[in-house]
Motif scaffolding. Structure first.
Motif, PDB file in Angstrom:
ATOM      1  N   ALA A   1      12.549   2.063  -1.525  1.00  0.00           N
ATOM      2  CA  ALA A   1      12.842   1.483  -2.844  1.00  0.00           C
ATOM      3  C   ALA A   1      12.084   2.219  -3.942  1.00  0.00           C
ATOM      4  CB  ALA A   1      12.475   0.002  -2.853  1.00  0.00           C
ATOM      5  N   GLY A   2      10.923   2.780  -3.589  1.00  0.00           N
ATOM      6  CA  GLY A   2      10.140   3.550  -4.546  1.00  0.00           C
ATOM      7  C   GLY A   2      10.494   5.021  -4.604  1.00  0.00           C
ATOM      8  N   GLY A   3      11.510   5.424  -3.837  1.00  0.00           N
ATOM      9  CA  GLY A   3      11.968   6.808  -3.867  1.00  0.00           C
ATOM     10  C   GLY A   3      11.260   7.736  -2.900  1.00  0.00           C
ATOM     11  N   GLY A   4      10.454   7.180  -1.982  1.00  0.00           N
ATOM     12  CA  GLY A   4       9.738   8.019  -1.033  1.00  0.00           C
ATOM     13  C   GLY A   4      10.375   8.049   0.336  1.00  0.00           C
ATOM     14  N   HIS A   5       9.773   8.816   1.234  1.00  0.00           N
ATOM     15  CA  HIS A   5      10.235   8.966   2.619  1.00  0.00           C
ATOM     16  C   HIS A   5       9.055   8.712   3.546  1.00  0.00           C
ATOM     17  CE1 HIS A   5      13.778  10.841   0.839  1.00  0.00           C
ATOM     18  NE2 HIS A   5      12.960  11.642   0.177  1.00  0.00           N
ATOM     19  N   LEU A   6       9.318   8.082   4.703  1.00  0.00           N
ATOM     20  CA  LEU A   6       8.256   7.623   5.587  1.00  0.00           C
ATOM     21  C   LEU A   6       8.344   8.273   6.957  1.00  0.00           C
ATOM     22  CD1 LEU A   6       5.946   5.390   5.511  1.00  0.00           C
ATOM     23  CD2 LEU A   6       7.517   4.018   6.906  1.00  0.00           C
ATOM     24  N   PHE A   7       7.254   8.904   7.387  1.00  0.00           N
ATOM     25  CA  PHE A   7       7.084   9.395   8.744  1.00  0.00           C
ATOM     26  C   PHE A   7       5.964   8.589   9.398  1.00  0.00           C
ATOM     27  CE2 PHE A   7      10.031  12.557   7.966  1.00  0.00           C
ATOM     28  CZ  PHE A   7      10.110  13.532   8.954  1.00  0.00           C
ATOM     29  N   VAL A   8       6.233   8.023  10.563  1.00  0.00           N
ATOM     30  CA  VAL A   8       5.229   7.242  11.286  1.00  0.00           C
ATOM     31  C   VAL A   8       4.464   8.168  12.227  1.00  0.00           C
ATOM     32  CG1 VAL A   8       4.845   5.367  12.926  1.00  0.00           C
ATOM     33  CG2 VAL A   8       6.585   5.117  11.130  1.00  0.00           C
ATOM     34  N   GLN A   9       3.151   8.214  12.081  1.00  0.00           N
ATOM     35  CA  GLN A   9       2.345   9.064  12.964  1.00  0.00           C
ATOM     36  C   GLN A   9       2.119   8.349  14.293  1.00  0.00           C
ATOM     37  OE1 GLN A   9      -1.981   9.717  12.854  1.00  0.00           O
ATOM     38  NE2 GLN A   9      -1.529  11.832  12.255  1.00  0.00           N
TER      39      GLN A   9
ATOM     40  N   GLY B   1       9.029   0.564   5.446  1.00  0.00           N
ATOM     41  CA  GLY B   1      10.013   1.589   5.124  1.00  0.00           C
ATOM     42  C   GLY B   1      10.901   1.195   3.965  1.00  0.00           C
ATOM     43  N   ASP B   2      11.322  -0.058   3.934  1.00  0.00           N
ATOM     44  CA  ASP B   2      12.166  -0.527   2.823  1.00  0.00           C
ATOM     45  C   ASP B   2      11.432  -0.401   1.493  1.00  0.00           C
ATOM     46  OD1 ASP B   2      14.191  -1.144   4.596  1.00  0.00           O
ATOM     47  OD2 ASP B   2      13.845  -3.318   4.558  1.00  0.00           O
TER      48      ASP B   2
ATOM     49  N   TYR C   1       0.834  -1.209   0.000  1.00  0.00           N
ATOM     50  CA  TYR C   1       0.000   0.000   0.000  1.00  0.00           C
ATOM     51  C   TYR C   1       0.863   1.251   0.000  1.00  0.00           C
ATOM     52  CZ  TYR C   1      -3.164   3.539   2.072  1.00  0.00           C
ATOM     53  OH  TYR C   1      -3.884   4.669   2.348  1.00  0.00           O
ATOM     54  N   TYR C   2       1.832   1.324   0.879  1.00  0.00           N
ATOM     55  CA  TYR C   2       2.673   2.522   0.948  1.00  0.00           C
ATOM     56  C   TYR C   2       3.634   2.591  -0.228  1.00  0.00           C
ATOM     57  CZ  TYR C   2       0.735   3.590   5.537  1.00  0.00           C
ATOM     58  OH  TYR C   2      -0.122   3.924   6.554  1.00  0.00           O
ATOM     59  N   ARG C   3       4.145   1.430  -0.684  1.00  0.00           N
ATOM     60  CA  ARG C   3       5.035   1.447  -1.850  1.00  0.00           C
ATOM     61  C   ARG C   3       4.328   2.023  -3.069  1.00  0.00           C
ATOM     62  NH1 ARG C   3       5.495  -0.355  -6.451  1.00  0.00           N
ATOM     63  NH2 ARG C   3       3.602  -1.623  -6.245  1.00  0.00           N
ATOM     64  N   GLN C   4       3.058   1.662  -3.252  1.00  0.00           N
ATOM     65  CA  GLN C   4       2.297   2.160  -4.392  1.00  0.00           C
ATOM     66  C   GLN C   4       2.231   3.689  -4.408  1.00  0.00           C
ATOM     67  OE1 GLN C   4      -1.549   0.357  -3.934  1.00  0.00           O
ATOM     68  NE2 GLN C   4      -0.990  -1.537  -4.995  1.00  0.00           N
ATOM     69  N   ARG C   5       2.326   4.300  -3.253  1.00  0.00           N
ATOM     70  CA  ARG C   5       2.157   5.751  -3.126  1.00  0.00           C
ATOM     71  C   ARG C   5       3.478   6.486  -2.880  1.00  0.00           C
ATOM     72  NH1 ARG C   5      -1.837   2.691  -2.211  1.00  0.00           N
ATOM     73  NH2 ARG C   5      -3.985   3.379  -2.675  1.00  0.00           N
ATOM     74  N   ALA C   6       4.594   5.803  -3.132  1.00  0.00           N
ATOM     75  CA  ALA C   6       5.906   6.379  -2.837  1.00  0.00           C
ATOM     76  C   ALA C   6       6.187   7.639  -3.646  1.00  0.00           C
ATOM     77  CB  ALA C   6       7.002   5.338  -3.082  1.00  0.00           C
ATOM     78  N   SER C   7       5.545   7.796  -4.805  1.00  0.00           N
ATOM     79  CA  SER C   7       5.802   8.991  -5.624  1.00  0.00           C
ATOM     80  C   SER C   7       5.305  10.262  -4.943  1.00  0.00           C
ATOM     81  CB  SER C   7       5.143   8.849  -6.998  1.00  0.00           C
ATOM     82  OG  SER C   7       3.735   8.757  -6.877  1.00  0.00           O
TER      83      SER C   7
END
Length: 358
Positions: free
Chosen positions: A92-100, A87-88, A44-50
């Motif tokens: 890999a998709g070029g995005g950055h992750l912040f955990v709420q 996160g990985d 789900y999150y990888r799909q939205r990495a852009s």
């Protein structure tokens, strides 16, 4: 083509963002029963990495922090392993992750938590609302008032959760001080009837939020710590008073948080632009603004008006994994299916079509 302001790059702490869009945090109720992100979460999150900056769904820092069924945690080794997979995939998709980091406080039910205990809150006041449980909707019971020593324990839980998120490979965390949950409850006079140093005055009601922010920034760095507020949002049975009372509370809070130089302030905005402008005037880093009901042609409005640096997307991003491409190409959007928001599984989660498959 959406406003050109959306496509300007931005430095956010140590991150280089390609544009001014982000993924807004949205609860999806698809974690495993132990709070570990489910097997589909990484996809789900990888799909939205852009989207560049992805802020996760609300994630509890402790057992007491859980309010709903199948929401994720970030306080056990299993949680860390699960979020590492997420996160990985995002990286890999070029995005950055912040955990709420979301502690729900009184917005909970014993049937929804692993320990089945009474919820905790600033005061023993029920919100007067119902909540979904495994057996259907039930009234939310009255919580137990936190002692001063227990407040310090909760601050420690936020600190531990932030460290755990970084250990999982996240780029940062967002402290959830909004939308009717625990930190917001401390700010609201109708939920906080305390007479000690955590209640009563504007300054005392803000103290817990400020102490959480300081602890998290001390643990992982201010450049990895964002915070979300929602002035006057009446969620969870909260009533913060009239316009002037709300302005006094939040101008004080934001003014006290500003010297910490947290990486961003995320405002869930109801429309008091004078208050939002006052935040902008004192906040030293990025401001994120999201509004309910914002339409496609208004995504960049707050950026164009100088009120925000980033526009987080909610329902548009939920139903359109390739929302960035769709905005760039002026392509039509998929519509959200409300029936599948919280039902579990891939349907309505990872199966929304992208442009190549429309």
């Amino acid at each position: 083509m959406a406003s050109s302001s959306l496509w300007q790059p931005l430095t956010l702490g140590g991150l280089e963002l390609p544009h001014r869009l982000a993924l807004a945090p949205m609860t999806r109720n698809r974690a495993n029963p132990d709070g570990t992100p489910g097997e589909l979460a990484a996809e789900y999150y990888r799909q939205r990495a852009s989207l560049g900056l992805l802020i996760t769904e609300g994630t509890q820092p402790s057992e007491d922090g859980q309010g709903y069924v199948n929401t994720p945690g970030i306080y056990t080794p299993e949680h860390v392993d699960g979020w590492r997979r997420v996160g990985d995939a995002v990286h890999a998709g070029g995005g950055h992750l912040f955990v709420q980091l979301m502690h729900v406080g009184r917005i909970s039910h014993p049937d929804n938590t692993p320990h089945h205990r009474q919820a905790v809150a600033p005061s023993a006041i029920a919100p007067g609302e119902e909540i979904f449980t495994p057996t259907g909707k039930q009234p939310i019971p009255a919580p137990r008032e936190l002692s001063v020593s227990e407040i310090q324990q909760v601050i420690g839980e936020f600190r531990h959760a932030a460290a755990s998120a970084i250990a999982a490979g996240a780029d940062g965390v967002e402290i959830h001080a909004a939308n009717g949950y625990l930190l917001h409850q401390f700010l609201s006079p109708n939920a906080n009837h305390r007479t000690d140093s955590y209640g009563g005055s504007v300054e005392h009601r803000a103290r817990f939020v400020i102490e959480v922010a300081r602890a998290v920034a001390d643990e992982i760095g201010a450049d990895r710590t964002g915070i979300r507020v929602s002035p006057a949002f009446p969620l969870g049975g909260l009533d913060e008073g009239d316009t002037e009372a709300v302005r006094a509370q939040y101008r004080y809070l934001v003014g006290e948080l500003a010297p910490l130089k947290l990486v961003y302030l995320h405002v869930h905005h109801l429309g008091d632009d004078e208050l939002l402008r006052s935040f902008r005037d004192v906040w030293p880093t990025a401001v994120l603004v999201v509004r309910y009901g914002r339409e496609r042609d208004g995504v960049a409005a707050d950026i164009d008006a100088g009120l925000a640096d980033i526009a987080p997307l909610g329902r548009f991003a939920l139903a359109n994994p390739d929302v960035v491409e769709r905005l760039q190409q002026d392509a039509p959007f998929n519509e959200v299916d409300p029936a599948t928001l919280y039902t579990g599984g891939a349907t309505g989660y990872t199966d929304y079509p992208v442009l190549a498959h429309v």
